[in-house]
Write a protein that holds these residues in place. Sequence first.
Motif, mmCIF file in Angstrom:
data_model
loop_
_atom_site.group_PDB
_atom_site.id
_atom_site.type_symbol
_atom_site.label_atom_id
_atom_site.label_comp_id
_atom_site.label_asym_id
_atom_site.label_seq_id
_atom_site.Cartn_x
_atom_site.Cartn_y
_atom_site.Cartn_z
ATOM 1 N N ASP A 132 0.821 -1.208 0.000
ATOM 2 C CA ASP A 132 0.000 0.000 0.000
ATOM 3 C C ASP A 132 0.859 1.265 0.000
ATOM 4 N N THR A 133 2.092 1.155 0.541
ATOM 5 C CA THR A 133 2.963 2.335 0.630
ATOM 6 C C THR A 133 4.261 2.163 -0.158
ATOM 7 N N GLU A 134 4.371 1.111 -0.951
ATOM 8 C CA GLU A 134 5.578 0.848 -1.741
ATOM 9 C C GLU A 134 5.811 1.971 -2.745
ATOM 10 N N ALA A 135 7.046 2.478 -2.797
ATOM 11 C CA ALA A 135 7.369 3.585 -3.699
ATOM 12 C C ALA A 135 8.218 3.152 -4.896
ATOM 13 N N THR A 136 8.780 1.951 -4.857
ATOM 14 C CA THR A 136 9.625 1.481 -5.954
ATOM 15 C C THR A 136 8.801 1.298 -7.227
ATOM 16 N N PRO A 137 9.303 1.754 -8.381
ATOM 17 C CA PRO A 137 8.603 1.499 -9.645
ATOM 18 C C PRO A 137 8.498 -0.008 -9.889
ATOM 19 N N LEU A 138 7.299 -0.489 -10.097
ATOM 20 C CA LEU A 138 7.087 -1.930 -10.214
ATOM 21 C C LEU A 138 6.738 -2.321 -11.645
ATOM 22 N N GLY A 139 7.280 -3.466 -12.046
ATOM 23 C CA GLY A 139 6.993 -3.989 -13.376
ATOM 24 C C GLY A 139 5.819 -4.932 -13.393
ATOM 25 N N GLY A 140 5.448 -5.475 -12.232
ATOM 26 C CA GLY A 140 4.322 -6.395 -12.167
ATOM 27 C C GLY A 140 4.066 -6.831 -10.738
#
Length: 205
Positions: free
Chosen positions: A123-131
């Motif tokens: 819910d608070t993850e800031a890393t750019p995610l690919g999937g």
Amino acid sequence: MAVRGLRLLKSADVMPTTAGISRRGLLAAVCLCVGLFASRAWTQPLWQEEEQRFRVGLKLFPACLGAVEGLEDRSAASGKLEIRIVYEGSDAIARAAASTLGGIGRIRGILLNVQTLSAESLDTEATPLGGIFVASVDVGGKRLRLWSERHRTLVFSPFAGDVEAGAVAGIHVADRILPFVNLPQARRAAVRFKPFFLEVAHRYE
């Protein structure tokens, strides 16, 4: 609906190699009936249908991810595609999924970094995610929508009802198993799939 009794596919039929996913490999993954494979028992209990969906989802997720247009632009600063296996409660199944998906190595030549993460942390993850791969039942429709829109990424859930609830993709079970794509949610998340993938996918519109 149970998926027992379907034809068994070898891992090579659906799992990408380090050379990346080819068009032929993607079509093989989504056009053929996807079977169940024998493996160790999961330490976190799931109902039988949920476990079957989970196992099949592990095979289809790489193909769905490989069909995303502009996948290279979704890499993090490290150059790797950040994949999160999200769970609630015990992380046992998520860790098993991370081991399976991490063993792929690359998709379309892009290195993968697969990690498990609790739903609360995501819910608070800031890393750019690919999937994002959902490894727990009933994570929640609102969360599925928010994750895909905030991270502008593919949220894949193999569990029944989650695509309709807001996941971008999952699995459709009928006389054969196909990818299941929520096209309105994909548009909101700025996720575009290659045309040939959409030709064989079941669509929710």
